[in-house]
Enzyme design. Sequence first.
Site, PDB file in Angstrom:
ATOM      1  N   SER A 125       0.828  -1.202   0.000  1.00 13.61           N
ATOM      2  CA  SER A 125       0.000   0.000   0.000  1.00 13.61           C
ATOM      3  C   SER A 125       0.860   1.248   0.000  1.00 13.61           C
ATOM      4  O   SER A 125       1.952   1.260   0.592  1.00 13.61           O
ATOM      5  CB  SER A 125      -0.860  -0.024   1.265  1.00 13.61           C
ATOM      6  OG  SER A 125      -1.472   1.210   1.478  1.00 13.61           O
ATOM      7  N   TYR A 149      -1.482  -1.021  10.844  1.00 10.47           N
ATOM      8  CA  TYR A 149      -1.807  -1.577   9.530  1.00 10.47           C
ATOM      9  C   TYR A 149      -0.630  -1.350   8.561  1.00 10.47           C
ATOM     10  O   TYR A 149      -0.151  -2.275   7.911  1.00 10.47           O
ATOM     11  CB  TYR A 149      -3.089  -0.944   8.967  1.00 10.47           C
ATOM     12  CG  TYR A 149      -3.258  -1.222   7.495  1.00 10.47           C
ATOM     13  CD1 TYR A 149      -3.537  -2.502   7.035  1.00 10.47           C
ATOM     14  CD2 TYR A 149      -3.082  -0.202   6.544  1.00 10.47           C
ATOM     15  CE1 TYR A 149      -3.652  -2.766   5.678  1.00 10.47           C
ATOM     16  CE2 TYR A 149      -3.196  -0.461   5.188  1.00 10.47           C
ATOM     17  CZ  TYR A 149      -3.477  -1.744   4.759  1.00 10.47           C
ATOM     18  OH  TYR A 149      -3.569  -2.010   3.423  1.00 10.47           O
ATOM     19  N   LYS A 153       2.195  -4.030   6.699  1.00  9.00           N
ATOM     20  CA  LYS A 153       2.565  -4.110   5.272  1.00  9.00           C
ATOM     21  C   LYS A 153       4.085  -3.996   5.120  1.00  9.00           C
ATOM     22  O   LYS A 153       4.708  -4.727   4.356  1.00  9.00           O
ATOM     23  CB  LYS A 153       1.881  -2.999   4.471  1.00  9.00           C
ATOM     24  CG  LYS A 153       0.387  -3.173   4.336  1.00  9.00           C
ATOM     25  CD  LYS A 153       0.063  -4.355   3.439  1.00  9.00           C
ATOM     26  CE  LYS A 153      -1.403  -4.675   3.405  1.00  9.00           C
ATOM     27  NZ  LYS A 153      -1.733  -5.948   2.781  1.00  9.00           N
TER      28      LYS A 153
HETATM   29  P1  NAD Z   1     -10.973  -6.780   1.472  1.00 11.61           P
HETATM   30  O1  NAD Z   1     -11.146  -6.767   2.955  1.00 11.61           O
HETATM   31  O2  NAD Z   1     -12.163  -6.502   0.627  1.00 11.61           O
HETATM   32  O3  NAD Z   1     -10.344  -8.182   1.008  1.00 11.61           O
HETATM   33  C1  NAD Z   1      -9.460  -8.912   1.825  1.00 11.61           C
HETATM   34  C2  NAD Z   1      -9.962 -10.342   1.862  1.00 11.61           C
HETATM   35  O4  NAD Z   1      -9.070 -11.119   2.659  1.00 11.61           O
HETATM   36  C3  NAD Z   1     -11.357 -10.482   2.485  1.00 11.61           C
HETATM   37  O5  NAD Z   1     -12.174 -11.249   1.626  1.00 11.61           O
HETATM   38  C4  NAD Z   1     -11.101 -11.211   3.813  1.00 11.61           C
HETATM   39  O6  NAD Z   1     -12.190 -12.036   4.163  1.00 11.61           O
HETATM   40  C5  NAD Z   1      -9.842 -11.983   3.493  1.00 11.61           C
HETATM   41  N1  NAD Z   1      -9.002 -12.296   4.665  1.00 11.61           N
HETATM   42  C6  NAD Z   1      -8.571 -11.453   5.642  1.00 11.61           C
HETATM   43  N2  NAD Z   1      -7.793 -12.116   6.509  1.00 11.61           N
HETATM   44  C7  NAD Z   1      -7.720 -13.399   6.075  1.00 11.61           C
HETATM   45  C8  NAD Z   1      -7.058 -14.564   6.558  1.00 11.61           C
HETATM   46  N3  NAD Z   1      -6.333 -14.557   7.672  1.00 11.61           N
HETATM   47  N4  NAD Z   1      -7.186 -15.720   5.842  1.00 11.61           N
HETATM   48  C9  NAD Z   1      -7.932 -15.773   4.706  1.00 11.61           C
HETATM   49  N5  NAD Z   1      -8.573 -14.698   4.213  1.00 11.61           N
HETATM   50  C10 NAD Z   1      -8.470 -13.518   4.889  1.00 11.61           C
HETATM   51  O7  NAD Z   1      -9.789  -5.758   1.126  1.00 11.61           O
HETATM   52  P2  NAD Z   1      -9.304  -5.208  -0.292  1.00 11.61           P
HETATM   53  O8  NAD Z   1      -9.635  -3.759  -0.331  1.00 11.61           O
HETATM   54  O9  NAD Z   1      -9.747  -6.099  -1.370  1.00 11.61           O
HETATM   55  O10 NAD Z   1      -7.728  -5.316  -0.080  1.00 11.61           O
HETATM   56  C11 NAD Z   1      -6.989  -6.416  -0.537  1.00 11.61           C
HETATM   57  C12 NAD Z   1      -5.539  -6.240  -0.125  1.00 11.61           C
HETATM   58  O11 NAD Z   1      -5.046  -5.007  -0.659  1.00 11.61           O
HETATM   59  C13 NAD Z   1      -5.340  -6.154   1.378  1.00 11.61           C
HETATM   60  O12 NAD Z   1      -4.146  -6.830   1.713  1.00 11.61           O
HETATM   61  C14 NAD Z   1      -5.192  -4.659   1.634  1.00 11.61           C
HETATM   62  O13 NAD Z   1      -4.405  -4.409   2.765  1.00 11.61           O
HETATM   63  C15 NAD Z   1      -4.496  -4.220   0.372  1.00 11.61           C
HETATM   64  N6  NAD Z   1      -4.721  -2.798   0.044  1.00 11.61           N
HETATM   65  C16 NAD Z   1      -6.002  -2.330  -0.031  1.00 11.61           C
HETATM   66  C17 NAD Z   1      -6.218  -0.976  -0.327  1.00 11.61           C
HETATM   67  C18 NAD Z   1      -7.612  -0.401  -0.368  1.00 11.61           C
HETATM   68  O14 NAD Z   1      -7.763   0.817  -0.250  1.00 11.61           O
HETATM   69  N7  NAD Z   1      -8.658  -1.209  -0.554  1.00 11.61           N
HETATM   70  C19 NAD Z   1      -5.131  -0.136  -0.578  1.00 11.61           C
HETATM   71  C20 NAD Z   1      -3.842  -0.663  -0.504  1.00 11.61           C
HETATM   72  C21 NAD Z   1      -3.650  -2.008  -0.199  1.00 11.61           C
HETATM   73  C1  WQD Z   2      -9.135   9.896   1.040  1.00  9.22           C
HETATM   74  C2  WQD Z   2      -9.290  11.393   1.306  1.00  9.22           C
HETATM   75  C3  WQD Z   2      -9.498  11.928   3.643  1.00  9.22           C
HETATM   76  C4  WQD Z   2     -13.335   9.875   4.209  1.00  9.22           C
HETATM   77  C5  WQD Z   2      -6.692   4.775   3.063  1.00  9.22           C
HETATM   78  C6  WQD Z   2      -5.682   4.036   3.886  1.00  9.22           C
HETATM   79  C7  WQD Z   2      -4.577   3.539   3.008  1.00  9.22           C
HETATM   80  C8  WQD Z   2      -5.123   2.733   1.819  1.00  9.22           C
HETATM   81  C9  WQD Z   2      -6.207   3.464   1.108  1.00  9.22           C
HETATM   82  C10 WQD Z   2      -5.085   0.428   2.408  1.00  9.22           C
HETATM   83  C11 WQD Z   2      -8.479  11.885   2.499  1.00  9.22           C
HETATM   84  C12 WQD Z   2     -10.773  12.270   2.898  1.00  9.22           C
HETATM   85  C13 WQD Z   2     -12.177  10.399   3.672  1.00  9.22           C
HETATM   86  C14 WQD Z   2     -14.368  10.768   4.621  1.00  9.22           C
HETATM   87  C15 WQD Z   2     -13.005  12.621   3.905  1.00  9.22           C
HETATM   88  N1  WQD Z   2      -5.715   1.509   2.259  1.00  9.22           N
HETATM   89  N2  WQD Z   2     -12.008  11.746   3.522  1.00  9.22           N
HETATM   90  N3  WQD Z   2     -14.147  12.119   4.444  1.00  9.22           N
HETATM   91  O1  WQD Z   2      -6.795   7.817   3.859  1.00  9.22           O
HETATM   92  O2  WQD Z   2      -5.899   8.141   1.527  1.00  9.22           O
HETATM   93  O3  WQD Z   2      -6.062   5.887   2.442  1.00  9.22           O
HETATM   94  O4  WQD Z   2      -7.200   3.903   2.032  1.00  9.22           O
HETATM   95  O5  WQD Z   2      -3.922   0.223   2.262  1.00  9.22           O
HETATM   96  O6  WQD Z   2      -3.758   2.780   3.809  1.00  9.22           O
HETATM   97  O7  WQD Z   2      -5.158   4.919   4.868  1.00  9.22           O
HETATM   98  O8  WQD Z   2      -8.137   7.048   1.839  1.00  9.22           O
HETATM   99  O9  WQD Z   2     -10.482   7.144   1.188  1.00  9.22           O
HETATM  100  O10 WQD Z   2      -9.901   7.176   3.651  1.00  9.22           O
HETATM  101  O11 WQD Z   2      -9.384   9.177   2.243  1.00  9.22           O
HETATM  102  O12 WQD Z   2     -12.855  13.848   3.772  1.00  9.22           O
HETATM  103  O13 WQD Z   2     -15.420  10.378   5.126  1.00  9.22           O
HETATM  104  O14 WQD Z   2     -10.663  11.646   1.640  1.00  9.22           O
HETATM  105  O15 WQD Z   2      -9.215  12.883   4.621  1.00  9.22           O
HETATM  106  O16 WQD Z   2      -8.045  13.186   2.208  1.00  9.22           O
HETATM  107  P1  WQD Z   2      -6.679   7.336   2.498  1.00  9.22           P
HETATM  108  P2  WQD Z   2      -9.543   7.559   2.253  1.00  9.22           P
END
Ligand code: NAD
Ligand code: WQD
Length: 339
Positions: A125, A149, A153
């Site tokens: 991330s 979190y 990562k």
């Molecule tokens: P999500 O929660 O929708 O998907 C994650 C999946 O993993 C879920 O289906 C959950 O049930 C499963 N899971 C969690 N722990 C588990 C375990 N111990 N064993 C088996 N399954 C498990 O999240 P997402 O948004 O699809 O994110 C996927 C990956 O990408 C995650 O690793 C997240 O950290 C990373 N990521 C997400 C974002 C974002 O903003 N969505 C941004 C950057 C990185």
């Molecule tokens: C985006 C912008 C907020 C909600 C997060 C995780 C990051 C990654 C992606 C997993 C910011 C603003 C948000 C609201 C708002 N996930 N905001 N009102 O914080 O960039 O990233 O998701 O890896 O680790 O931290 O994403 O969508 O929460 O926020 O004003 O109700 O929207 O302040 O500027 P963020 P976000």
Amino acid sequence: MKNILVTGGAGYIGSHTCLELLNSNYGVTVVDNLSNSSTEPLRRIEELTGKKIDFIQMDIRDYRGLCSLIKEKSFYAVIHFAGLKAVGESVAMPIEYYDNNVYGSLSLFRAMRDNGLNKIIFSSSATVYGNPETVPITEDFPVKAVNPYGRSKLFIEEILKDIAASDSNWKVVILRYFNPIGAHESGRIGESPKGIPNNLMPYITQVAVGRLPELNVFGNDYPTIDGTGVRDYIHVVDLAKGHLSALDNIDRLDSLEIFNLGTGRGYSVLEIVKAFEEESGKKIPYKICSRRPGDVALCYADASKAKALLGWSAKKNINDMCRDSWNWQSKNPAGYCEQ
Ligand code: NAD
Ligand code: WQD
């Protein structure tokens, strides 16, 4: 046909990637404990593609279960999405986060090593960059996670670096996602957060559909175009395709490579609200609130490394992202829950 083991494949990004994998004629086995998902997206992907997904409800901390599965199937590679991802929750429950994300990943890597499977694509991330000194962010920027979190990562990235250094047969691709939003254009799969969303786009779509009264904008005094936070939003289908590009190129890459997956463009909160209103025809009432602790002013990628080495770049623009987010939410007002 190459079979791919997809951990966390029932989740938001995993489900979109499974669909792209099937459409590119990969075989897909999903391991998911369903802690943040259900099997409904998998059913819908089968419907959309006319192809089967092999689903096993299993926790990645189940080392023996993973070993039997890897022995039984001959996987080409693993795409590792499984993990917990809520920043606030990670501050309140660090032990659960480290156990699930770090210990879970170790269990997976050990099962892979012990059964001769050594290609992996890992979901990292942009959060690992913490508060960057400048933008756009390249992959060699200093990393400094600011919550459990993000640290989970970073720890997994470090473990993968050590594994790749210990045995050059490994192929490790670390993908640092920026802010994934949007949904598949069919409107059949999308993001279905449990409870009140933490992230901007699902919050906006739930306001638009009448589930939440108004958007809280977290701060308008940042040094940005209009004072609100700027992020690199990327369409989840572009992101899913980035995994396909990584898979297609994995043999040509060094033992370990890190790529930013973003568009390279930043948008402010108010710009997103405006684009969403244009695409949905819905007014999004909002109020300006204080800053959210831990938020940074500006975060967007330099995604040129992925373009150069993987031939991948994001194709969809912010209007596509807003349109597809709205298409999904309007067709599924309660996400997958109402089915
Ligand atoms: P999500 O929660 O929708 O998907 C994650 C999946 O993993 C879920 O289906 C959950 O049930 C499963 N899971 C969690 N722990 C588990 C375990 N111990 N064993 C088996 N399954 C498990 O999240 P997402 O948004 O699809 O994110 C996927 C990956 O990408 C995650 O690793 C997240 O950290 C990373 N990521 C997400 C974002 C974002 O903003 N969505 C941004 C950057 C990185
Ligand atoms: C985006 C912008 C907020 C909600 C997060 C995780 C990051 C990654 C992606 C997993 C910011 C603003 C948000 C609201 C708002 N996930 N905001 N009102 O914080 O960039 O990233 O998701 O890896 O680790 O931290 O994403 O969508 O929460 O926020 O004003 O109700 O929207 O302040 O500027 P963020 P976000």
